[in-house]
Design a protein around this motif. Structure first.
Motif, PDB file in Angstrom:
ATOM      1  N   GLU A 151       0.848  -1.188   0.000  1.00 18.94           N
ATOM      2  CA  GLU A 151       0.000   0.000   0.000  1.00 18.94           C
ATOM      3  C   GLU A 151       0.879   1.231   0.000  1.00 18.94           C
ATOM      4  O   GLU A 151       2.019   1.187   0.460  1.00 18.94           O
ATOM      5  CB  GLU A 151      -0.896   0.021   1.239  1.00 18.94           C
ATOM      6  CG  GLU A 151      -1.972  -1.022   1.215  1.00 18.94           C
ATOM      7  CD  GLU A 151      -2.946  -0.870   2.383  1.00 18.94           C
ATOM      8  OE1 GLU A 151      -2.781   0.055   3.217  1.00 18.94           O
ATOM      9  OE2 GLU A 151      -3.871  -1.678   2.446  1.00 18.94           O
ATOM     10  N   THR A 152       0.317   2.328  -0.490  1.00 20.43           N
ATOM     11  CA  THR A 152       1.055   3.585  -0.426  1.00 20.43           C
ATOM     12  C   THR A 152       1.332   3.917   1.033  1.00 20.43           C
ATOM     13  O   THR A 152       0.546   3.582   1.914  1.00 20.43           O
ATOM     14  CB  THR A 152       0.263   4.736  -1.086  1.00 20.43           C
ATOM     15  OG1 THR A 152      -1.075   4.739  -0.577  1.00 20.43           O
ATOM     16  CG2 THR A 152       0.218   4.599  -2.595  1.00 20.43           C
ATOM     17  N   GLU A 153       2.467   4.570   1.263  1.00 14.64           N
ATOM     18  CA  GLU A 153       2.859   4.891   2.627  1.00 14.64           C
ATOM     19  C   GLU A 153       2.112   6.106   3.155  1.00 14.64           C
ATOM     20  O   GLU A 153       2.159   6.396   4.348  1.00 14.64           O
ATOM     21  CB  GLU A 153       4.374   5.137   2.687  1.00 14.64           C
ATOM     22  CG  GLU A 153       5.173   3.885   2.390  1.00 14.64           C
ATOM     23  CD  GLU A 153       6.675   4.115   2.397  1.00 14.64           C
ATOM     24  OE1 GLU A 153       7.129   5.196   2.821  1.00 14.64           O
ATOM     25  OE2 GLU A 153       7.392   3.200   1.972  1.00 14.64           O
ATOM     26  N   PHE A 154       1.432   6.824   2.292  1.00 13.41           N
ATOM     27  CA  PHE A 154       0.673   8.010   2.689  1.00 13.41           C
ATOM     28  C   PHE A 154      -0.479   8.188   1.715  1.00 13.41           C
ATOM     29  O   PHE A 154      -0.472   7.627   0.610  1.00 13.41           O
ATOM     30  CB  PHE A 154       1.561   9.263   2.695  1.00 13.41           C
ATOM     31  CG  PHE A 154       2.333   9.458   1.413  1.00 13.41           C
ATOM     32  CD1 PHE A 154       1.769  10.134   0.341  1.00 13.41           C
ATOM     33  CD2 PHE A 154       3.619   8.942   1.280  1.00 13.41           C
ATOM     34  CE1 PHE A 154       2.468  10.302  -0.844  1.00 13.41           C
ATOM     35  CE2 PHE A 154       4.322   9.105   0.092  1.00 13.41           C
ATOM     36  CZ  PHE A 154       3.752   9.780  -0.970  1.00 13.41           C
ATOM     37  N   GLU A 155      -1.467   8.968   2.132  1.00 14.62           N
ATOM     38  CA  GLU A 155      -2.586   9.262   1.232  1.00 14.62           C
ATOM     39  C   GLU A 155      -2.087  10.142   0.087  1.00 14.62           C
ATOM     40  O   GLU A 155      -1.164  10.942   0.250  1.00 14.62           O
ATOM     41  CB  GLU A 155      -3.698   9.979   1.994  1.00 14.62           C
ATOM     42  CG  GLU A 155      -4.373   9.090   3.012  1.00 14.62           C
ATOM     43  CD  GLU A 155      -5.458   9.818   3.797  1.00 14.62           C
ATOM     44  OE1 GLU A 155      -5.601  11.059   3.670  1.00 14.62           O
ATOM     45  OE2 GLU A 155      -6.158   9.133   4.558  1.00 14.62           O
ATOM     46  N   ILE A 156      -2.710  10.004  -1.062  1.00 11.71           N
ATOM     47  CA  ILE A 156      -2.341  10.806  -2.228  1.00 11.71           C
ATOM     48  C   ILE A 156      -2.604  12.277  -1.891  1.00 11.71           C
ATOM     49  O   ILE A 156      -3.674  12.625  -1.397  1.00 11.71           O
ATOM     50  CB  ILE A 156      -3.162  10.384  -3.465  1.00 11.71           C
ATOM     51  CG1 ILE A 156      -3.013   8.873  -3.730  1.00 11.71           C
ATOM     52  CG2 ILE A 156      -2.783  11.212  -4.681  1.00 11.71           C
ATOM     53  CD1 ILE A 156      -1.599   8.353  -3.792  1.00 11.71           C
ATOM     54  N   GLU A 157      -1.600  13.119  -2.165  1.00  4.39           N
ATOM     55  CA  GLU A 157      -1.723  14.534  -1.816  1.00  4.39           C
ATOM     56  C   GLU A 157      -1.152  15.429  -2.907  1.00  4.39           C
ATOM     57  O   GLU A 157      -0.331  15.012  -3.704  1.00  4.39           O
ATOM     58  CB  GLU A 157      -1.092  14.810  -0.442  1.00  4.39           C
ATOM     59  CG  GLU A 157       0.321  14.294  -0.272  1.00  4.39           C
ATOM     60  CD  GLU A 157       1.371  15.323  -0.578  1.00  4.39           C
ATOM     61  OE1 GLU A 157       1.048  16.492  -0.857  1.00  4.39           O
ATOM     62  OE2 GLU A 157       2.539  14.955  -0.563  1.00  4.39           O
ATOM     63  N   MET A 158      -1.626  16.676  -2.886  1.00  3.44           N
ATOM     64  CA  MET A 158      -1.314  17.613  -3.963  1.00  3.44           C
ATOM     65  C   MET A 158       0.144  18.053  -4.013  1.00  3.44           C
ATOM     66  O   MET A 158       0.614  18.464  -5.065  1.00  3.44           O
ATOM     67  CB  MET A 158      -2.210  18.855  -3.874  1.00  3.44           C
ATOM     68  CG  MET A 158      -3.625  18.639  -4.393  1.00  3.44           C
ATOM     69  SD  MET A 158      -3.738  17.976  -6.068  1.00  3.44           S
ATOM     70  CE  MET A 158      -3.055  19.293  -7.059  1.00  3.44           C
ATOM     71  N   GLY A 159       0.878  17.985  -2.917  1.00  3.82           N
ATOM     72  CA  GLY A 159       2.283  18.414  -2.941  1.00  3.82           C
ATOM     73  C   GLY A 159       3.077  17.691  -4.016  1.00  3.82           C
ATOM     74  O   GLY A 159       3.802  18.322  -4.792  1.00  3.82           O
TER      75      GLY A 159
END
Length: 174
Positions: A24-32
């Motif tokens: 799984e991705t290590e973090f939620e998808i974000e705009m940065g």
């Protein structure tokens, strides 16, 4: 005498068609990450820059589909992880198992599903789909293999598949 599948190590044959490296991705998808990528390629598409426009057109702020592989590139270091961290680990496994020290990605195809939205949590797995007989090319002698990377969001919706055509080889003796 031509090489056949009988010449492919059983360890490799056993991997064909199997799900590997589910993560799984290590973090939620974000705009940065999205903004950095857009700036790097000077992509001014308002679908990615203007949240209200994106919500009107597709119902949410989304990431460019071409960023699919970005979300699974591990950081060089992260707390709790030890050892080497690489993207497309099955490719590096093939190099090691087949004893082919050099390798290139000769081609890449992407199949896109539902858009990746801000806040999504993605999961993926890799599948080795084929391995060729030994081939001789200008760069060296080795084998081609194909790896598919399948990606899904937290709702189990297919967001995309990347297909990598790889060539692992040994350089000709100098």
């Amino acid at each position: 005498m031509p090489e056949t599948n009988a010449d492919i190590p059983q360890q490799v044959l056993d991997l064909i068609g199997k799900h590997q490296y589910e993560e799984e991705t290590e973090f939620e998808i974000e705009m940065g990450y999205v903004y950095n990528t857009l700036a790097a390629v000077q992509n001014a598409n308002p679908l990615y820059w203007d949240k209200s426009f994106a919500e009107q057109v597709v119902g949410a702020q989304i990431a460019p589909p071409t960023m699919l592989s970005v979300w699974f590139r591990p950081h060089y270091w992260s707390p709790g992880f030890e050892g080497e961290r690489t993207a497309l680990q099955s490719h590096f496994d093939m190099k090691r198992i087949m004893e082919l020290p050099e390798a290139i990605i000769g081609g890449n195809e992407s199949i896109f599903g539902v858009p990746v939205k801000m806040g999504d949590k993605l999961r993926t797995y890799q599948v080795l789909t084929s391995v060729s007989e030994v081939k001789k090319t200008r760069v060296g002698t080795g084998r081609f293999w194909v790896i598919e990377v399948h990606c899904f969001n937290q709702h189990d919706e297919h967001v995309g598949t990347d297909i990598y055509n790889c060539f692992g080889y040994r350089r000709p003796a100098q």
